[in-house]
Design an enzyme around this catalytic site. Structure first.
Site, PDB file in Angstrom:
ATOM      1  N   ASN A   8       0.945  -1.234   0.020  1.00 49.04           N
ATOM      2  CA  ASN A   8      -0.010   0.051   0.328  1.00 49.04           C
ATOM      3  C   ASN A   8       0.961   1.435  -0.174  1.00 49.04           C
ATOM      4  O   ASN A   8       1.335   1.515   1.044  1.00 49.04           O
ATOM      5  CB  ASN A   8      -1.001  -0.001   1.051  1.00 49.04           C
ATOM      6  CG  ASN A   8      -1.632   1.077   1.099  1.00 49.04           C
ATOM      7  OD1 ASN A   8      -1.838   1.919   0.417  1.00 49.04           O
ATOM      8  ND2 ASN A   8      -2.446   1.476   2.478  1.00 49.04           N
ATOM      9  N   TRP A   9       0.951   1.799  -1.214  1.00 50.48           N
ATOM     10  CA  TRP A   9       1.935   3.168  -1.257  1.00 50.48           C
ATOM     11  C   TRP A   9       1.297   4.444  -0.816  1.00 50.48           C
ATOM     12  O   TRP A   9       2.020   5.268  -0.670  1.00 50.48           O
ATOM     13  CB  TRP A   9       2.241   3.309  -2.706  1.00 50.48           C
ATOM     14  CG  TRP A   9       3.224   2.186  -3.160  1.00 50.48           C
ATOM     15  CD1 TRP A   9       3.648   1.137  -2.646  1.00 50.48           C
ATOM     16  CD2 TRP A   9       3.662   1.987  -4.551  1.00 50.48           C
ATOM     17  NE1 TRP A   9       4.678   0.504  -3.364  1.00 50.48           N
ATOM     18  CE2 TRP A   9       4.805   1.120  -4.515  1.00 50.48           C
ATOM     19  CE3 TRP A   9       3.594   2.732  -5.824  1.00 50.48           C
ATOM     20  CZ2 TRP A   9       5.239   0.666  -5.650  1.00 50.48           C
ATOM     21  CZ3 TRP A   9       4.323   2.527  -6.713  1.00 50.48           C
ATOM     22  CH2 TRP A   9       5.313   1.395  -6.903  1.00 50.48           C
ATOM     23  N   LYS A  10      -0.050   4.398  -0.249  1.00 53.65           N
ATOM     24  CA  LYS A  10      -0.418   5.574   0.248  1.00 53.65           C
ATOM     25  C   LYS A  10      -0.398   6.734  -0.682  1.00 53.65           C
ATOM     26  O   LYS A  10      -0.638   6.573  -1.853  1.00 53.65           O
ATOM     27  CB  LYS A  10      -0.173   5.932   1.707  1.00 53.65           C
ATOM     28  CG  LYS A  10       0.066   4.540   2.696  1.00 53.65           C
ATOM     29  CD  LYS A  10       0.196   4.725   3.892  1.00 53.65           C
ATOM     30  CE  LYS A  10       0.543   3.493   4.861  1.00 53.65           C
ATOM     31  NZ  LYS A  10       0.072   3.618   6.107  1.00 53.65           N
ATOM     32  N   HIS A  97      -9.727   1.241   5.265  1.00 50.33           N
ATOM     33  CA  HIS A  97      -8.347   1.177   5.836  1.00 50.33           C
ATOM     34  C   HIS A  97      -8.498   2.278   6.973  1.00 50.33           C
ATOM     35  O   HIS A  97      -9.310   3.230   6.873  1.00 50.33           O
ATOM     36  CB  HIS A  97      -7.315   1.899   4.727  1.00 50.33           C
ATOM     37  CG  HIS A  97      -6.031   1.986   5.210  1.00 50.33           C
ATOM     38  ND1 HIS A  97      -5.321   2.804   5.822  1.00 50.33           N
ATOM     39  CD2 HIS A  97      -4.844   0.890   4.842  1.00 50.33           C
ATOM     40  CE1 HIS A  97      -4.236   2.632   5.969  1.00 50.33           C
ATOM     41  NE2 HIS A  97      -3.868   1.380   5.529  1.00 50.33           N
ATOM     42  N   GLU A  99      -6.752   4.738   7.926  1.00 52.91           N
ATOM     43  CA  GLU A  99      -6.638   6.329   7.694  1.00 52.91           C
ATOM     44  C   GLU A  99      -7.805   6.921   6.770  1.00 52.91           C
ATOM     45  O   GLU A  99      -8.210   7.882   6.964  1.00 52.91           O
ATOM     46  CB  GLU A  99      -5.383   6.458   6.457  1.00 52.91           C
ATOM     47  CG  GLU A  99      -4.199   6.271   7.346  1.00 52.91           C
ATOM     48  CD  GLU A  99      -2.815   5.392   6.676  1.00 52.91           C
ATOM     49  OE1 GLU A  99      -2.801   5.350   5.468  1.00 52.91           O
ATOM     50  OE2 GLU A  99      -2.177   5.024   7.243  1.00 52.91           O
ATOM     51  N   GLU A 170      -5.517  -4.845  10.716  1.00 51.17           N
ATOM     52  CA  GLU A 170      -4.767  -4.264  10.767  1.00 51.17           C
ATOM     53  C   GLU A 170      -4.927  -3.236  12.034  1.00 51.17           C
ATOM     54  O   GLU A 170      -5.633  -2.225  12.110  1.00 51.17           O
ATOM     55  CB  GLU A 170      -4.572  -2.950   9.616  1.00 51.17           C
ATOM     56  CG  GLU A 170      -4.399  -3.724   8.238  1.00 51.17           C
ATOM     57  CD  GLU A 170      -3.772  -2.714   7.550  1.00 51.17           C
ATOM     58  OE1 GLU A 170      -2.429  -2.749   6.840  1.00 51.17           O
ATOM     59  OE2 GLU A 170      -4.200  -1.697   7.043  1.00 51.17           O
ATOM     60  N   GLY A 176       2.389   2.188  10.744  1.00 47.84           N
ATOM     61  CA  GLY A 176       3.255   3.235  10.652  1.00 47.84           C
ATOM     62  C   GLY A 176       3.958   3.626  11.975  1.00 47.84           C
ATOM     63  O   GLY A 176       4.590   4.658  12.008  1.00 47.84           O
ATOM     64  N   SER A 215       3.243  -2.367  10.573  1.00 50.62           N
ATOM     65  CA  SER A 215       4.725  -2.316  10.720  1.00 50.62           C
ATOM     66  C   SER A 215       5.205  -3.686  10.227  1.00 50.62           C
ATOM     67  O   SER A 215       6.387  -4.208  10.962  1.00 50.62           O
ATOM     68  CB  SER A 215       5.059  -1.893  12.127  1.00 50.62           C
ATOM     69  OG  SER A 215       4.396  -0.633  12.437  1.00 50.62           O
ATOM     70  N   GLY A 236       2.721  -1.070   4.407  1.00 47.66           N
ATOM     71  CA  GLY A 236       2.744   0.228   3.983  1.00 47.66           C
ATOM     72  C   GLY A 236       4.142   0.768   3.932  1.00 47.66           C
ATOM     73  O   GLY A 236       4.641   0.368   2.606  1.00 47.66           O
ATOM     74  N   GLY A 237       4.742   1.436   4.905  1.00 48.64           N
ATOM     75  CA  GLY A 237       6.301   1.964   4.751  1.00 48.64           C
ATOM     76  C   GLY A 237       6.991   1.105   4.191  1.00 48.64           C
ATOM     77  O   GLY A 237       7.871   1.580   3.253  1.00 48.64           O
TER      78      GLY A 237
END
Ligand code: PEP
Length: 251
Positions: A8-10, A97, A99, A170, A176, A215, A236-237
């Site tokens: 997931n590149w956000k 998600h 966010e 999640e 994150g 994470s 993600g990251g």
């Protein structure tokens, strides 16, 4: 069931950066991707076309969207519909998600509407669920997750094809933050989610993939992915660089 290794590149990467990362990822993984793994790249809308061109024809690679608006088409300035995503090569889309729930204010009912609409429009839907830290401390993990599952999957045919639906657990406090959930916690929650899915979908519940996200890094992925009922990861990251994400895919 194949393990789904999702990136997931956000809201990161320019067009050039996205193409460079996708190309590097394919170059590293080509001919190395195990039979039981698939790679799902979920970039921002601006990169869908370019990343699709890179992934097209590469066995085991899929494209997904971070979001859409649940309507066929119409006067919804700034929004994107499932047909437009499929047109650009997307097979998957995220809904719920954290966010989008906690920054954009999307509630359970809207998330459920998106899951139903996306499925109807031929997308494979990834329903994200997860508790906040205060909910965990208050002993409410099961209540929160069951509510999110119930509302997020409301109205879906009990005989749903398990190939079309994915759930991603999640925990909000692990996204994150670098604070990954403990293996025991992941194991326990995934078992709860599996039982609930079997209750809701008696025929297909055991085959609906359940991903873990929060994470995930190259050094913790192997132990997470080996747990019962962990059918992949949503990253993600650590998915932003081809080197680290490819290590996760091969973990
Ligand atoms: C995510 O964005 O879904 C996620 C899990 O992020 P991270 O891996 O950075 O925690």
């Amino acid at each position: 069931m194949k393990k789904i290794m999702a990136a997931n590149w956000k809201m990161f990467k320019t067009h050039a950066q996205g193409i460079e990362t996708a190309t590097a990822l394919v170059d590293i993984l080509r001919n190395k991707l195990p039979e039981d793994r698939e790679v799902l790249v979920i970039p921002p809308f601006t990169l869908l076309h370019g990343v699709h061109n890179v992934l097209q024809g590469e066995p085991g690679f899929f494209l997904g969207a971070e979001n859409f608006y649940p309507a066929d088409q119409g006067a919804f300035t700034g929004e994107i519909c499932p047909e437009q995503l499929r047109d650009l090569g997307c097979t998957y889309a995220l809904a719920g998600h954290s966010e989008r729930r906690h920054i954009m204010g999307e509630d359970d009912a809207f998330v459920g509407l998106k899951v139903r609409f996306g499925l109807k429009q031929g997308l494979r839907m990834i329903l994200c669920i997860g508790e906040k830290i205060a909910e965990r401390k208050a002993g409410n993990v099961e209540n929160v997750l069951f509510r999110q599952l119930q509302k997020g999957l409301e109205g879906i045919d009990p005989g749903v094809d398990p190939e079309t639906l994915v759930v991603a657990y999640e925990p909000v406090w692990a996204i994150g933050t670098g604070e990954v959930a403990g293996l025991e916690e992941i194991l326990a929650v995934h078992a709860l989610v599996r039982n609930k899915l079997v209750q809701m979908f008696p025929d297909s519940g055991k085959s609906i993939p359940i991903l873990y996200g929060g994470s995930v890094k190259p050094d913790n992925c192997t132990s997470i992915i080996s747990l019962d009922n962990v059918d992949g990861v949503l990253v993600g990251g650590a998915s932003l660089a081809a080197e680290s994400f490819s290590q996760i895919v091969l973990a």
